[in-house]
Design an enzyme around this catalytic site. Structure first.
Site, mmCIF file in Angstrom:
data_model
loop_
_atom_site.group_PDB
_atom_site.id
_atom_site.type_symbol
_atom_site.label_atom_id
_atom_site.label_comp_id
_atom_site.label_asym_id
_atom_site.label_seq_id
_atom_site.Cartn_x
_atom_site.Cartn_y
_atom_site.Cartn_z
ATOM 1 N N HIS A 255 0.827 -1.203 0.000
ATOM 2 C CA HIS A 255 0.000 0.000 0.000
ATOM 3 C C HIS A 255 0.868 1.263 0.000
ATOM 4 O O HIS A 255 1.907 1.299 0.658
ATOM 5 C CB HIS A 255 -0.865 0.064 1.251
ATOM 6 C CG HIS A 255 -2.036 -0.862 1.258
ATOM 7 N ND1 HIS A 255 -1.913 -2.234 1.333
ATOM 8 C CD2 HIS A 255 -3.371 -0.596 1.227
ATOM 9 C CE1 HIS A 255 -3.124 -2.778 1.351
ATOM 10 N NE2 HIS A 255 -4.023 -1.806 1.281
ATOM 11 N N ASN A 286 8.040 -3.882 3.411
ATOM 12 C CA ASN A 286 6.633 -3.586 3.630
ATOM 13 C C ASN A 286 6.176 -3.918 5.051
ATOM 14 O O ASN A 286 5.576 -3.095 5.747
ATOM 15 C CB ASN A 286 5.790 -4.371 2.614
ATOM 16 C CG ASN A 286 4.305 -4.131 2.767
ATOM 17 O OD1 ASN A 286 3.868 -3.032 3.063
ATOM 18 N ND2 ASN A 286 3.520 -5.184 2.559
ATOM 19 N N ASP A 385 14.786 17.884 0.419
ATOM 20 C CA ASP A 385 15.671 18.293 -0.684
ATOM 21 C C ASP A 385 16.224 17.087 -1.436
ATOM 22 O O ASP A 385 16.272 17.077 -2.673
ATOM 23 C CB ASP A 385 16.841 19.123 -0.145
ATOM 24 C CG ASP A 385 16.454 20.557 0.157
ATOM 25 O OD1 ASP A 385 15.461 21.031 -0.409
ATOM 26 O OD2 ASP A 385 17.150 21.199 0.959
ATOM 27 N N GLU A 388 13.458 15.384 -3.500
ATOM 28 C CA GLU A 388 13.143 16.207 -4.675
ATOM 29 C C GLU A 388 14.233 16.067 -5.734
ATOM 30 O O GLU A 388 13.940 16.033 -6.937
ATOM 31 C CB GLU A 388 12.968 17.669 -4.261
ATOM 32 C CG GLU A 388 11.695 17.931 -3.482
ATOM 33 C CD GLU A 388 11.486 19.398 -3.171
ATOM 34 O OE1 GLU A 388 10.326 19.791 -2.951
ATOM 35 O OE2 GLU A 388 12.481 20.157 -3.143
ATOM 36 N N ASP A 394 8.182 18.735 -6.619
ATOM 37 C CA ASP A 394 8.149 19.881 -5.704
ATOM 38 C C ASP A 394 7.150 19.510 -4.616
ATOM 39 O O ASP A 394 5.944 19.688 -4.766
ATOM 40 C CB ASP A 394 7.707 21.140 -6.459
ATOM 41 C CG ASP A 394 7.809 22.397 -5.609
ATOM 42 O OD1 ASP A 394 8.182 22.279 -4.418
ATOM 43 O OD2 ASP A 394 7.507 23.493 -6.119
ATOM 44 N N GLN A 404 9.620 26.776 3.031
ATOM 45 C CA GLN A 404 10.052 25.558 2.336
ATOM 46 C C GLN A 404 11.554 25.346 2.460
ATOM 47 O O GLN A 404 12.028 24.242 2.741
ATOM 48 C CB GLN A 404 9.706 25.636 0.845
ATOM 49 C CG GLN A 404 8.298 25.291 0.462
ATOM 50 C CD GLN A 404 8.184 25.201 -1.049
ATOM 51 O OE1 GLN A 404 8.868 24.425 -1.697
ATOM 52 N NE2 GLN A 404 7.307 26.017 -1.624
ATOM 53 N N GLU A 408 12.726 21.886 4.067
ATOM 54 C CA GLU A 408 13.183 20.864 3.139
ATOM 55 C C GLU A 408 14.630 20.455 3.361
ATOM 56 O O GLU A 408 15.076 19.423 2.853
ATOM 57 C CB GLU A 408 12.958 21.337 1.692
ATOM 58 C CG GLU A 408 11.480 21.453 1.366
ATOM 59 C CD GLU A 408 11.211 21.888 -0.066
ATOM 60 O OE1 GLU A 408 12.180 22.199 -0.775
ATOM 61 O OE2 GLU A 408 10.033 21.910 -0.456
#
Length: 414
Positions: A255, A286, A385, A388, A394, A404, A408
């Site tokens: 999931h 998992n 960071d 991303e 983003d 942010q 981040e």
């Protein structure tokens, strides 16, 4: 249609449709040829400490762009090795080079002035001067020039959208700007189950990311439904992974939005068993590492918090209980190499988005999709960071940029 006119049309449409908040953020900058001052929303100030003035060269106005673009909330960055200026406003980024008649807008090459190749960025008295109209219109800034007064009026309208409601599954933003259009975005197809939102990749037959909210109202006494099934809401021509699609592969039906995060009703719990919410996940990953992390987040909710979660996967190839594989289900389903999650934790309250500050807890992990992972999720702590950088997403786009940047970069494993 010019971008400035298109913007005005879009704003009008959105206002009529009720999709914009009551206010629009508008900034107006005025400059005068041969004048070292400018006006920002009626407030007079010098263009720069050096007293630089806009000038006309080859019939085009050149200005020191930094002060102008910063007045609109953008930025200008100089790269000396290539003599390049990068001007950014919102999602748009414009590259220009000194003495070159070509530019690049969001990676697309453009001529600065098709009628006159002599119109180029220059350096005058140590100041970088850029063609104003070209830069402004490339970044959706309206330009008006009054010849009688030699005045240039620049206007940029930034729509202020209504904040997402508390408990919204996309409160933090749409990480990949996914859209519900199967023809243009088969690899970034937006889907909303009502209990979580996701970006689906047709060719991987799995979600790129899934986003959801966990609060006290999310948790109840409903038992696990275990009704794994194909998602028939996918476009008719797309492959639908069946309930037995992972059978014999050595990977769990993992999931993204956990069953135990949706126990308020049978419908809520059942929604998590759609195969569009699944990824091929190594069993130990998992059932141990991720299960421990999910239990921890729910314990925070039970202690009086609410949590906004974005989870996803990337790369290709993992090792389940059998062997390393890059795909399963006769090649239809891609096995991811890494699985990540970002969780934003807030104490119970109202106006959630506005309550996110630089001190807000953001817990991020990124695990390899292998059966040899450590059961302690803290082993795989990272920051937003890094995720991303790995995914190109983003992840906190609805959070103010200044906040942010701080959040981040954090690694939080308390």
């Amino acid at each position: 249609m010019k971008r400035t006119h298109l913007l005005a049309v879009l704003v009008t449409i959105l206002l009529v449709a009720g999709l914009l908040g009551a206010a629009l953020s508008s900034t107006t900058v005025k400059l005068w040829i041969g004048n070292a001052s400018m006006s920002v929303n009626g407030v007079q100030q010098p263009i720069d400490p050096q007293g630089t003035k806009p000038v006309i060269v080859e019939g085009r106005t050149l200005v020191p762009i930094r002060a102008v673009i910063e007045a609109f909330g953008g930025s200008a960055v100089w790269e000396s090795s290539t003599r390049k200026v990068t001007v950014t406003l919102g999602k748009d980024s414009l590259d220009l080079w000194i003495d070159k008649p070509q530019a690049s807008l969001n990676g697309i090459a453009l001529a600065i002035d098709a009628a006159n190749s002599a119109v180029v960025p220059t350096i005058t008295n140590g100041r970088t001067m850029l063609p104003l109209r070209f830069v402004a219109q490339s970044l959706a800034i309206d330009v008006q020039y009054a010849d009688a007064t030699k005045m240039i009026t620049l206007t940029h309208v930034k729509p202020t959208l209504a904040l997402p409601a508390d408990g919204s599954n996309l409160l933090l933003g749409n990480p990949s700007n996914a859209v519900h259009d199967s023809s243009t975005s088969p690899d970034n197809y937006l889907m909303d189950s009502g209990y979580y939102v996701l970006s689906y990749d047709r060719d991987r037959a799995a979600p790129n990311w899934v986003s959801w909210y966990i609060g006290s109202s999310s948790l109840g006494s409903t038992s696990r439904e275990n009704d794994f099934r194909a998602d028939t809401s996918l476009p008719a021509s797309w492959y639908q992974v069946q309930a037995n699609g992972y059978s014999g592969s050595g990977f769990d039906r993992g999931h993204n939005c956990p069953s135990a995060d949706r126990t308020s009703t049978v419908a809520a719990n059942s929604s998590t068993f759609l195969m569009t919410n699944m990824i091929p996940q190594a069993p130990n990953n998992n059932q141990r590492t991720w299960d421990n992390f999910e239990n921890y987040l729910r314990s925070l909710v039970k202690q009086g918090n609410e949590v906004y979660v974005v989870m996803g996967s990337y790369g290709k190839g993992g090792t389940g209980s059998k062997t390393y594989q890059t795909t399963i289900d006769s090649g239809h389903v891609t096995v991811p190499a890494y699985i990540w999650k970002v969780s934003v934790v807030l104490s119970n309250g109202d106006k959630d988005l506005s309550r996110i500050t630089t001190s807000t807890r953001v817990i991020a992990i990124d695990t390899p999709n292998t059966n040899g992972v450590n059961s302690k999720w803290q082993t795989y702590l990272t920051n937003v960071d890094a995720i991303e950088a790995a995914t190109g997403y983003d992840l906190l786009s609805n959070v103010p940029t200044s906040i942010q940047k701080v959040l981040e970069a954090k690694i939080d494993g308390n």
